[in-house]
Write a protein that holds these residues in place. Structure first.
Motif, short mmCIF file in Angstrom:
data_model
loop_
_atom_site.label_atom_id
_atom_site.label_comp_id
_atom_site.label_asym_id
_atom_site.label_seq_id
_atom_site.Cartn_x
_atom_site.Cartn_y
_atom_site.Cartn_z
N VAL A 278 0.82 -1.21 0.05
CA VAL A 278 0.05 -0.10 -0.02
C VAL A 278 1.08 1.19 0.12
N ALA A 279 0.78 1.97 -0.87
CA ALA A 279 1.36 3.40 -1.17
C ALA A 279 0.48 4.42 -0.85
N LEU A 280 0.94 5.68 -0.34
CA LEU A 280 0.28 6.72 -0.35
C LEU A 280 1.02 7.84 -1.14
N TRP A 281 0.10 8.66 -2.06
CA TRP A 281 0.48 9.40 -2.95
C TRP A 281 0.04 10.76 -2.82
N ASP A 282 0.65 11.95 -3.14
CA ASP A 282 0.36 13.45 -3.24
C ASP A 282 0.22 13.57 -4.69
N GLY A 283 -1.08 13.24 -5.44
CA GLY A 283 -1.43 13.62 -6.92
C GLY A 283 -0.91 14.82 -7.66
N VAL A 284 -1.21 15.79 -6.65
CA VAL A 284 -0.89 17.05 -7.15
C VAL A 284 0.48 17.37 -7.41
N ALA A 285 1.15 17.00 -6.22
CA ALA A 285 2.69 17.29 -6.33
C ALA A 285 3.52 16.30 -6.99
N LYS A 286 3.03 15.47 -7.33
CA LYS A 286 3.29 14.08 -8.03
C LYS A 286 4.60 13.50 -7.04
N ARG A 287 4.15 13.24 -6.03
CA ARG A 287 5.23 12.61 -5.10
C ARG A 287 4.51 11.61 -4.46
N ARG A 288 5.34 10.47 -3.99
CA ARG A 288 5.03 9.32 -3.03
C ARG A 288 5.39 10.13 -1.63
N ILE A 289 4.27 10.07 -0.82
CA ILE A 289 4.37 10.17 0.64
C ILE A 289 5.09 9.32 1.55
N ARG A 290 4.74 7.82 1.32
CA ARG A 290 5.07 7.00 2.00
C ARG A 290 4.78 5.64 1.42
N GLN A 291 5.40 4.53 1.80
CA GLN A 291 4.90 3.30 1.35
C GLN A 291 5.08 2.32 2.83
N TYR A 292 4.04 1.61 2.85
CA TYR A 292 3.52 0.78 3.85
C TYR A 292 4.26 -0.45 4.05
N GLN A 293 4.59 -1.10 5.15
CA GLN A 293 5.19 -2.55 5.25
C GLN A 293 4.18 -3.49 4.44
N LYS A 294 5.16 -4.48 3.72
CA LYS A 294 4.34 -5.14 2.89
C LYS A 294 3.40 -6.22 3.55
N GLY A 339 -2.08 9.01 11.79
CA GLY A 339 -1.73 10.15 12.45
C GLY A 339 -2.25 11.36 11.90
N ASP A 340 -2.13 12.43 12.50
CA ASP A 340 -2.92 13.85 12.04
C ASP A 340 -2.05 14.33 10.81
N THR A 341 -1.20 14.07 10.66
CA THR A 341 -0.31 14.43 9.24
C THR A 341 -0.05 13.62 8.30
N GLU A 342 -0.13 12.32 8.65
CA GLU A 342 0.41 11.02 8.05
C GLU A 342 -0.17 11.10 6.48
N ALA A 343 -1.32 11.51 6.34
CA ALA A 343 -1.65 11.43 4.77
C ALA A 343 -1.49 12.70 4.30
N LYS A 344 -1.06 13.84 5.03
CA LYS A 344 -1.08 15.22 4.39
C LYS A 344 -0.12 15.13 3.34
N GLY A 345 -0.23 15.84 2.32
CA GLY A 345 0.67 16.34 1.26
C GLY A 345 1.93 16.73 1.56
N LYS A 346 3.06 16.44 0.61
CA LYS A 346 4.17 17.26 1.31
C LYS A 346 4.44 18.51 0.20
N GLY A 347 3.59 18.61 -0.82
CA GLY A 347 4.01 19.75 -1.62
C GLY A 347 4.88 19.69 -2.49
N ALA A 348 5.02 20.35 -3.66
CA ALA A 348 5.95 20.27 -4.89
C ALA A 348 7.25 20.23 -4.36
N LYS A 349 8.08 19.19 -5.23
CA LYS A 349 9.63 19.26 -4.74
C LYS A 349 10.43 20.63 -5.23
#
Length: 349
Positions: A278-294, A339-349
């Motif tokens: 399971v991976a979590l993505w910021d679609g607007v910033a085109k970034r992967r936020i995190r990837q969870y343990q398999k 967590g409160d910010t776990e799924a929050k986007g990171k913004g553009a690189k």
């Protein structure tokens, strides 16, 4: 529950087809399965959640959703029927019958309509509050594989890489005015007809909660992010990326992306693949936020709770890992507390 990641007790005994949380901050969770049942849980009650009730069907259930409240549900499956389920009494009512398996069902609280999509290449538009409810049948150019909606739009992903985008208000008004004898066929022109940006068969589609666009995934380890606005400027923003791929013994192995789900608050999204990731993505910033343990098997379904505090993950061995004849005990639903910010986007690189 003190744990931030736990397994639901009393899981289905066969492959999981869909997961849906109740509207709002409710922790009620519906799970549909190939074991011919719909399961209703309180995901946060007791140690490992509590199975409140299960509802037997005549055939494998392919999709389920909540209706106007947490005591009303709708299901669809290989018995070709679309059913309304009273989650308190257990009463089931058949609303319509397609001419093949029913792959998806979604309820629009804004318009109070229920939409089912079938492998018979039709949509059925139901008005559950109407008496009697004679659903309208909208023909599609090919088999429907996935449905998703926003407050104003419905998107239908089909075979042949076709996508239709409909205006929900128009669907509601036109279908309520259609009163022909069954099958009550209704020709409705979609807002937009599109071809998928992905070269291989679409597996899932999910709409952004802000009503701006959608993500789609394919059997070939890719996800596309697109916007509804048909202007050249907006369409230039669309893109696709590779994911859910592994190198095994020096060979690149590509897995299907089976599930997508958007976070209702942050607008980020998760993808789940045949690789058990399971991976979590910021679609607007085109970034992967995190990837969870398999996980131990293929990801079959994903769902965020209405308040965005929890992520449900359904795992089922699939054809891609050679375990389609697996015994009971390998079909699981995991609940992750975010967590409160776990799924929050990171913004553009």
């Amino acid at each position: 529950m003190s744990s931030s990641h736990f397994e639901l007790s009393s899981p289905p005994s066969d492959a999981i087809s869909a997961l849906k949380f109740a509207p709002g901050s409710s922790t009620r969770l519906l799970v549909s399965s190939w074991d011919k049942h719909v399961y209703l849980y309180d995901a946060l009650a007791g140690d490992g959640g509590t199975l409140i009730r299960k509802f037997e069907h005549r055939a494998p259930v392919l999709d389920v959703c909540f209706g106007a409240n947490e005591n009303e549900a709708y299901s669809a499956g290989l018995d070709w029927d679309v059913r309304k389920i009273d989650l308190e009494s257990g009463e089931q009512t058949i609303l319509s019958t397609h001419e093949a398996g029913v792959k998806s069902v979604v309820y629009s609280p804004e318009t109070s309509i229920l939409i089912s999509a079938s492998w018979d290449s039709t949509l059925h538009i139901h008005h559950p509050l109407a008496t009697p409810d004679e659903p309208a049948t909208i023909p599609l150019p090919s088999k429907a594989f996935s449905l998703s909606l926003t407050a104003t739009k419905l998107i239908v992903a089909m075979a042949s890489r076709a996508l239709h985008i409909y205006d929900l208000k128009s669907l509601s008004v036109l279908s309520s005015q259609s009163s022909q004898p069954p099958p009550n066929n209704l020709e409705v022109e979609p807002l937009q007809r599109r071809e998928s940006a992905l070269k291989f068969m679409t597996r899932a589609v999910a709409c952004m909660p802000n009503d701006q666009g959608y993500a789609s995934s394919s059997i070939e380890g890719r996800v596309a992010v697109e916007w509804f606005d048909p202007s050249a400027t907006s369409q230039a923003r669309k893109y696709a990326f590779k994911c859910h791929r592994q190198t095994v013994d020096g060979v690149d192995v590509i897995y299907p992306v089976n599930a997508l789900a958007f976070h209702p608050g942050h607008g980020t999204f998760t993808s789940g693949g045949g690789d058990g990731v399971v991976a979590l993505w910021d679609g607007v910033a085109k970034r992967r936020i995190r990837q969870y343990q398999k996980y131990a098997a293929s990801i079959a379904a994903l769902a965020f709770s209405g308040d965005g505090k929890y992520l449900a993950v359904g795992i089922s061995p699939g054809f891609e890992d050679g375990k389609e004849d697996s015994e009971e005990g390998v079909f699981k639903v995991w609940i992750r507390t975010l967590g409160d910010t776990e799924a929050k986007g990171k913004g553009a690189k």
